[in-house]
Write an enzyme that holds these catalytic residues in place. Structure first.
Site, mmCIF file in Angstrom:
data_model
loop_
_atom_site.group_PDB
_atom_site.id
_atom_site.type_symbol
_atom_site.label_atom_id
_atom_site.label_comp_id
_atom_site.label_asym_id
_atom_site.label_seq_id
_atom_site.Cartn_x
_atom_site.Cartn_y
_atom_site.Cartn_z
ATOM 1 N N LYS A 189 74.738 24.964 35.710
ATOM 2 C CA LYS A 189 75.810 24.769 36.691
ATOM 3 C C LYS A 189 76.451 23.434 36.335
ATOM 4 C CE LYS A 189 76.979 24.501 41.515
ATOM 5 N NZ LYS A 189 76.775 23.356 42.401
ATOM 6 N N GLY A 223 78.608 18.902 51.056
ATOM 7 C CA GLY A 223 77.760 18.317 52.088
ATOM 8 C C GLY A 223 78.445 18.151 53.436
ATOM 9 N N ALA A 238 79.952 24.624 47.977
ATOM 10 C CA ALA A 238 80.206 23.332 48.639
ATOM 11 C C ALA A 238 80.986 23.444 49.932
ATOM 12 C CB ALA A 238 80.929 22.364 47.707
ATOM 13 N N GLY A 239 80.406 22.898 50.976
ATOM 14 C CA GLY A 239 81.110 22.765 52.254
ATOM 15 C C GLY A 239 80.847 23.876 53.254
ATOM 16 N N ASN A 278 73.608 24.668 50.237
ATOM 17 C CA ASN A 278 72.479 23.742 50.145
ATOM 18 C C ASN A 278 72.317 22.936 51.433
ATOM 19 O OD1 ASN A 278 70.472 21.947 49.486
ATOM 20 N ND2 ASN A 278 71.451 21.093 47.708
ATOM 21 N N THR A 279 73.241 21.974 51.651
ATOM 22 C CA THR A 279 73.073 21.072 52.800
ATOM 23 C C THR A 279 72.902 21.816 54.117
ATOM 24 O OG1 THR A 279 74.383 19.402 51.681
ATOM 25 C CG2 THR A 279 74.146 19.150 54.057
#
Lengths: 383, 257
Positions: B97, B158, B184-185, B206-207
């Protein structure tokens, strides 16, 4: 948009480096209503007005709210992780006369310099404890701890460590570039105090007496490519709120100009050291220090917040849940302290003498992962 | 649900998960399991990739999950390429990635450097999944140089803000000939469902999982939401209608004729 100027001009125009009565008055004038309003604004963005409000005496009554916000923001940006690092002191010889420091050249302590081999032995002990982030520390021992010495040491340490930083005297940009190319990619350098008059009082001799050169040093190492910029001032020399404002301006300036590098803040609080005065006019209380850390976090969402073993276990443990992102552990602040039984003089007295493993266990008990490795040597040219 | 194909590998799950920010590796492993994912990304900076006993790596069963090393922290193409090559040499994993994020604050991807690195890595035999801004032209260029997917961001990493780049992700989805993974986001399961309903081929989270109060339960919620969004996309959603109002102020008089 803000016109980009240099940090000397910024601090002088704002009167953050001299005659700071105006800031004292502004801090005193902040009301509880203003703090309440500020705490309803989005978190993590810096403005001088915001920071004045959060550092004010009025804000002290809102520490719990600030802590809740800082805790949530830190978890969002850094996750439930605390990175561990350790300092390796390579020399306590110094050509400066800083009045607060145990390494002051005027003090009569036993001076020790680690040969490359001795430093590597100390590093081997540290690596065995699990550390992959190492901070090399030295007095201003330009003759012995030269850029060549550091490069040679770095080349020997790269097998065992994934990140090498330094907390050493201020150098030229070319010297910093030499270190960067050798794999040292972070520099911590404290201004000690942003107040010119007080700076002059405490730094009476040696190269460090040059306030401007020290203030511009982060420009030099960031220009040389350093990825990690560590900033701070010595807590206890003068009023901490105004120092924090200057520190934040410095950080904000560096973040804008050197946008590829990451800022972190450290909070070196004056500690007893051998042969150093024990009375200080501006000692910073635990409450003050917490307010300072929270205020900075609420203005800088992504800044590293670093806490050393100068602080007590109880204080450090409680701060894990607030906004700290990096802790040192098992530190020896005397050169050779890891591998040798012989006790050279410490720079300051360590308050948290727990082993790295013990500190990691405490971090885990707070619901955080203790992170030993968060960088890789492969990023650097030296590989 | 149709399987997702990337390079020559098929995936039943369309949820990819990240491994940062977890309170412990045990919790991370449980969340990964609950998410039903088959693709797990790991920051090379966080692990000793050559060491199978590395704490984080040991918690990820490579028989069950495709390990996707990422170059998080690389400031330019040179660093990303070097890191990828050393990681492949040490681990044998050719998947990467590609993250080139010179700004350590918002971690926004550098399009130019990402394209440069992607070109080199693809020629070098890597399966490259680049993290990019939601830039349809860049997505096409990356596709042209042989990337296996494109991974446009939904909002700053994040931030949990959801899909702020919707108009551009829609264009990328419309034009792409490789899988589009929204990265992301994404902060809530509903964001993942929204991306999948839009036609994204997969999402990466993830986050929103790692920083949640209960990562395992939230991982499960993301699994369900991703599947729901995909099923809705495959089967088609009934068209929206603006005609719920019974009154016809302009033509109502005709009814009285």
């Amino acid at each position: 948009m803000q016109t980009q100027t240099d940090i000397q001009s910024i601090l002088s125009e704002e009167h953050l480096d001299c005659n700071r009565d105006v800031w004292c008055q502004r801090l005193q004038a902040v009301t509880a209503d203003q703090v309440r309003r500020e705490l309803s604004n989005p978190v993590g963005k810096f403005s001088l007005d915001r920071l004045v409000t959060l550092l004010s005496p009025a804000a002290e009554a809102f520490l719990e709210t600030m802590a809740q916000q800082a805790h949530a923001l830190t978890i969002q940006r850094f996750g439930r992780t605390i990175q561990l690092y350790v300092p390796l002191y390579v020399s306590n010889v110094c050509i400066n006369s800083c009045q607060y420091c145990g390494y002051n050249k005027e003090t009569r302590i036993e001076r020790t310099r680690l040969t490359i081999e001795q430093a590597v032995s100390d590093a081997a002990v540290i690596a065995g404890e699990g550390f992959r982030h190492l901070l090399l520390v030295s007095g201003e021992d330009t003759q012995f701890v030269s850029p060549d010495y550091l490069c040679e040491l770095a080349s020997k340490l790269k097998e065992k460590f994934s990140s090498l930083s330094i907390e050493i005297y201020a150098m030229s940009q070319d010297e910093y570039a030499q270190l960067f190319n050798a794999g040292i990619d972070g520099v911590t350098l404290y201004q000690e105090t942003y107040d010119r008059a007080i700076y002059a009082d405490y730094h009476i001799a040696g190269p460090k007496a040059d306030y401007n050169s020290r203030l511009d040093a982060p420009d030099r190492f960031a220009s040389a490519g350093m990825r990690r910029i560590g900033l701070g001032f010595l807590l206890g020399l003068t009023d901490w709120q105004i120092e924090t404002l200057a520190l934040a301006e410095h950080a904000s300036y560096l973040v804008k100009k050197y946008w590829r590098s990451q800022i972190s803040f450290s909070f070196p609080r004056i500690c007893p050291a051998t042969n150093v005065q024990s009375e200080w006019p501006h000692l910073v209380s635990d409450t003050n220090m917490v307010q300072m850390m929270l205020a900075l976090r609420l203005c800088f969402a992504d800044a590293g917040i670093v806490l050393s073993t100068r602080e007590t276990p109880k204080f450090r443990d409680n701060l894990i849940d607030l906004c700290v992102t990096r802790l040192s552990a098992g530190s020896k602040t005397n050169p050779g302290g890891y591998a040798s039984e012989k006790a050279a003089a410490e720079q300051f007295e360590v308050a948290d003498r727990r082993s790295p493993e013990e500190v990691a266990r405490v971090i885990q008990s707070h619901g955080y992962e203790a992170v030993w490795k968060d960088w890789d040597v492969s990023f650097n040219k030296w590989t | 649900m149709e399987p997702l194909k990337i390079a020559d590998k098929e995936f039943d799950s369309r949820l990819f998960v990240g491994t940062g920010k977890f309170a412990s590796n045990t919790l991370m492993a449980q969340a990964i399991e609950a998410s039903g994912t088959q693709m797990v990304t790991v920051a090379l900076r966080r692990v000793d990739i050559e060491n199978e006993n590395d704490n984080m790596l040991a918690a990820i069963d490579r028989q069950k999950y495709q390990l996707l090393p990422n170059t998080s922290g690389a400031r330019d193409a040179v660093e990303a390429v070097r890191l990828s090559r050393l990681a492949r040499a040490a681990s044998g994993i050719a998947w990467v990635k590609l993250e080139v994020t010179p700004d350590p604050y918002y971690l926004l991807p550098d399009g130019q450097e990402t394209l440069k690195a992607a070109e080199i890595l693809v020629k070098d035999g890597f399966i490259v999944l680049p993290y990019i801004n939601a830039d349809p032209i860049l997505a096409k260029k990356l596709q042209d140089v042989g990337c296996a997917t494109v991974m446009p961001l939904a909002s700053p990493i994040g931030s949990n803000q959801g899909i702020k780049t919707k108009a551009f992700i829609e264009i990328i989805i419309e034009q792409a000939t490789v899988p589009v993974v929204v990265d992301a986001g994404l902060g809530a399961p509903s964001h993942a469902a929204e991306a999948m309903e839009m036609g994204a081929d997969a999402v990466l989270v993830n986050t929103a999982i790692a920083a949640a109060n209960n990562p395992v339960e939230i991982a499960k919620a993301f699994k369900i939401a991703t599947e729901a969004g995909r099923i809705a996309y495959e089967t088609g959603i009934a068209p929206k209608s603006e005609t719920a109002s019974a009154s016809s102020p302009l033509t109502g008089f005709l009814r009285n004729e």
